[in-house]
Design an enzyme around this catalytic site. Structure first.
Site, PDB file in Angstrom:
ATOM      1  CB  SER A  45       3.561  -2.182  10.331  1.00 30.25           C
ATOM      2  OG  SER A  45       2.564  -2.286   9.340  1.00 30.25           O
ATOM      3  CG  HIS A 158       3.478   3.164   6.382  1.00 31.40           C
ATOM      4  ND1 HIS A 158       2.272   2.680   5.924  1.00 31.40           N
ATOM      5  CD2 HIS A 158       4.227   2.075   6.674  1.00 31.40           C
ATOM      6  CE1 HIS A 158       2.295   1.355   5.959  1.00 31.40           C
ATOM      7  NE2 HIS A 158       3.461   0.967   6.410  1.00 31.40           N
ATOM      8  CD  GLU A 167      -2.230   1.514   5.869  1.00 31.39           C
ATOM      9  OE1 GLU A 167      -3.284   1.188   5.280  1.00 31.39           O
ATOM     10  OE2 GLU A 167      -1.244   0.760   5.951  1.00 31.39           O
ATOM     11  CD  GLU A 208       0.827   1.856   2.600  1.00 28.41           C
ATOM     12  OE1 GLU A 208      -0.359   2.227   2.705  1.00 28.41           O
ATOM     13  OE2 GLU A 208       1.235   0.754   3.022  1.00 28.41           O
ATOM     14  CG  ASP A 245      -3.867  -0.541   9.135  1.00 31.65           C
ATOM     15  OD1 ASP A 245      -3.942  -0.892  10.336  1.00 31.65           O
ATOM     16  OD2 ASP A 245      -3.063  -1.049   8.329  1.00 31.65           O
ATOM     17  CD  GLU A 289      -5.563  -3.093   7.726  1.00 32.96           C
ATOM     18  OE1 GLU A 289      -6.198  -2.533   6.804  1.00 32.96           O
ATOM     19  OE2 GLU A 289      -4.364  -3.387   7.627  1.00 32.96           O
ATOM     20  CG  ASP A 316      -2.431  -6.310   8.215  1.00 32.75           C
ATOM     21  OD1 ASP A 316      -1.945  -7.365   7.776  1.00 32.75           O
ATOM     22  OD2 ASP A 316      -1.856  -5.207   8.069  1.00 32.75           O
ATOM     23  CE  LYS A 341      -0.610  -5.960   4.562  1.00 31.81           C
ATOM     24  NZ  LYS A 341      -0.107  -5.603   5.916  1.00 31.81           N
ATOM     25  CG  HIS A 369      -0.432  -1.583  -1.004  1.00 24.20           C
ATOM     26  ND1 HIS A 369       0.061  -0.327  -1.214  1.00 24.20           N
ATOM     27  CD2 HIS A 369      -1.176  -1.499   0.132  1.00 24.20           C
ATOM     28  CE1 HIS A 369      -0.352   0.477  -0.247  1.00 24.20           C
ATOM     29  NE2 HIS A 369      -1.103  -0.195   0.571  1.00 24.20           N
ATOM     30  CE  LYS A 392      -3.920  -2.077   3.863  1.00 19.85           C
ATOM     31  NZ  LYS A 392      -3.674  -1.540   5.204  1.00 19.85           N
TER      32      LYS A 392
HETATM   33  P1  PGA Z   1       3.172  -2.779   5.822  1.00 21.35           P
HETATM   34  O1  PGA Z   1       1.825  -2.076   6.287  1.00 21.35           O
HETATM   35  O2  PGA Z   1       3.060  -3.162   4.405  1.00 21.35           O
HETATM   36  O3  PGA Z   1       4.211  -1.732   6.095  1.00 21.35           O
HETATM   37  O4  PGA Z   1       3.346  -3.969   6.735  1.00 21.35           O
HETATM   38  C1  PGA Z   1       0.606  -2.291   5.670  1.00 21.35           C
HETATM   39  C2  PGA Z   1      -0.481  -2.559   6.667  1.00 21.35           C
HETATM   40  O5  PGA Z   1      -0.247  -2.553   7.892  1.00 21.35           O
HETATM   41  O6  PGA Z   1      -1.604  -2.810   6.253  1.00 21.35           O
HETATM   42 ZN    ZN Z   2      -2.484  -3.155   8.355  1.00 24.73          ZN
END
Ligand code: PGA
Ligand code: ZN
Length: 431
Positions: A45, A158, A167, A208, A245, A289, A316, A341, A369, A392
């Protein structure tokens, strides 16, 4: 001048990530003989404003997702540009990488090529200095372990579950040490498995490592977490809190949000905000998030105004670890924390700068991650180096997720009595 930490050579190879998709491993060798490698994660995403990874687009290989061009960039232009540079000067290395690429979103050489080199250089320099990576990137004061946020139920992009929310994370807020927090989280995770089994629901996991059962709706997932917390012998809210999330960009349609998977249906911005408000009332949620889409600044601003004192509001996809967007969000009060990230921005130094900007604004940070990972635990050391209070890294399941948590357990043990661990959500506690 040649020193032990002068870069001698760079190499890269195509490896496979946790989804079986190609990614790069970069290897740096220094004049003094030290060599170190790093590998690069990938998201599903991904935000539109993220630094762009180089993919070959050759349909004959890996459905176009090969990274041979990025590897060529590392072996060619980047190796040439960095030869003779000092690996101990991370800021200088990263400036050179940014200049070599020359584009705002790192599309020319590829953010994956740049980040792999940036991380491998950091690791090689740490090794040459005979210091742990977290101490090399941070300082001798880098002694704080982050609060782990573990994604135990996977939805959205996911998993093929009935959950719109990407999430559902458990946060072991009531535990005194990182190791104790991991035990609490792992026991709660196992309790979720036991409950799912007893109801004959699937215990297969998503990208995940979290379960991806067919539950009736998002609310059932929240109930399940609370039930599992109690079954594991912990107190919901006091010992184990919940972080979400939604990754709302994935269910935003035109000007509204379509929670189609769960059957909730279409909601406009204010109805979605109200829905979060009801969830916050009913369940021990401490953080949300990307509750709104990546271009819905008004949604984030409204949520921060109305819910920002009760829960943490994390950006994010909205912020993409980029000081430009973080700066705007600080000015417009659009969040109270940033997800961090490294591969969203493309170099280690720029990731450090993003954390520093958040800290100056009084914001929190959650190092993260990606859904496509490798066993490289760079972000574990990084989280300690920058003193990010949160991390996370997925469920306590699957090797590439545990690599991060196990590295943090190792760091906590190594720090011994110097290790610190605190609950960054204490101000949100409601009993
Ligand atoms: P992604 O998702 O690593 O698949 O982009 C993680 C997130 O949205 O936090
Ligand atoms: Zn996110």
């Amino acid at each position: 001048m040649t020193m032990a930490t002068t870069i001698h050579s760079l190499d890269a190879r195509e490896i496979l990530d946790s989804r079986g998709q190609p990614t790069l491993e970069v290897r740096v060798t220094l004049q003094g003989g030290v060599a170190a490698a790093a590998s690069v994660p990938a998201g599903a995403s991904t935000g539109v404003n993220e630094a762009v990874e180089s993919r070959d687009q050759d349909p004959a290989r890996y459905g176009g997702r090969g990274v041979l061009r990025a590897i060529g960039a590392v072996r060619g232009e980047i190796a040439e540009g960095l030869r003779g540079h000092d690996a101990a000067d991370q800021a200088g290395i990263d400036r050179t990488l940014i200049a070599l690429d020359g584009t705002p979103q790192k599309v020319r050489l590829g953010a994956n090529a740049l980040l792999g080199v940036s991380m491998a250089v950091a690791r090689a320099a740490a090794l040459a200095a005979d210091r742990p990576l977290y101490a090399h990137l941070g300082s001798d004061d880098a002694t704080q372990l982050p609060m782990p946020c573990l994604n135990v139920l996977n939805g959205g992009r996911h998993a093929d579950s009935s959950l719109d929310i990407q999430e559902f994370m458990i946060v072991p807020v009531g535990m005194p040490t990182f190791a104790r927090a991991m035990r609490c989280a792992a026991e709660t995770y196992q309790a979720i498995r036991a409950i799912l089994q007893s109801r004959r629901l699937s215990t297969a996991v998503g990208d995940e490592g979290g379960f991806a059962p067919c539950l009736p709706d998002n609310e059932s997932a929240l109930d399940l977490i609370v039930e599992a917390t109690e079954r594991a012998g912990y107190r919901p809210g006091l010992d184990v809190a919940i972080a979400l999330d939604p990754a709302a960009t994935s269910f935003s349609v035109d000007d509204s949000y379509d929670l189609a998977r769960s059957g909730t249906g279409r909601l406009d911005r204010s109805a979605l905000l109200d829905l979060y408000g009801r969830w916050i009332e009913r369940w021990p949620i401490v953080s949300i998030e990307d509750g709104f889409g990546e271009d819905d600044w008004a949604g984030f601003i409204a949520q921060t105004a109305s819910q920002g004192s009760r829960i943490q509001i994390v950006g994010d996809d909205l912020l993409v670890t980029n000081t430009r967007f973080i700066g705007r969000a600080i000015a417009e009060k659009a969040c109270t924390a940033a997800l961090i990230k490294p591969n969203q921005i493309g170099t280690v130094s720029e990731t450090i700068a993003a954390v520093a900007l958040c800290r100056r604004a009084g914001w929190s940070t959650m190092v993260s991650h990606r859904s496509g990972e490798t066993t490289d635990a760079f972000i574990a050391d990084f989280a300690v180096a920058v003193g990010s209070g949160q991390i996370k890294a997925g469920a306590p399941c699957r090797g590439e997720r545990l690599a991060k948590y196990n590295r943090l357990l190792e760091i906590e043990a190594e720090l011994g009595v110097r290790a610190r661990f605190e609950n960054p959500f204490a101000r949100y506690s409601r009993q």
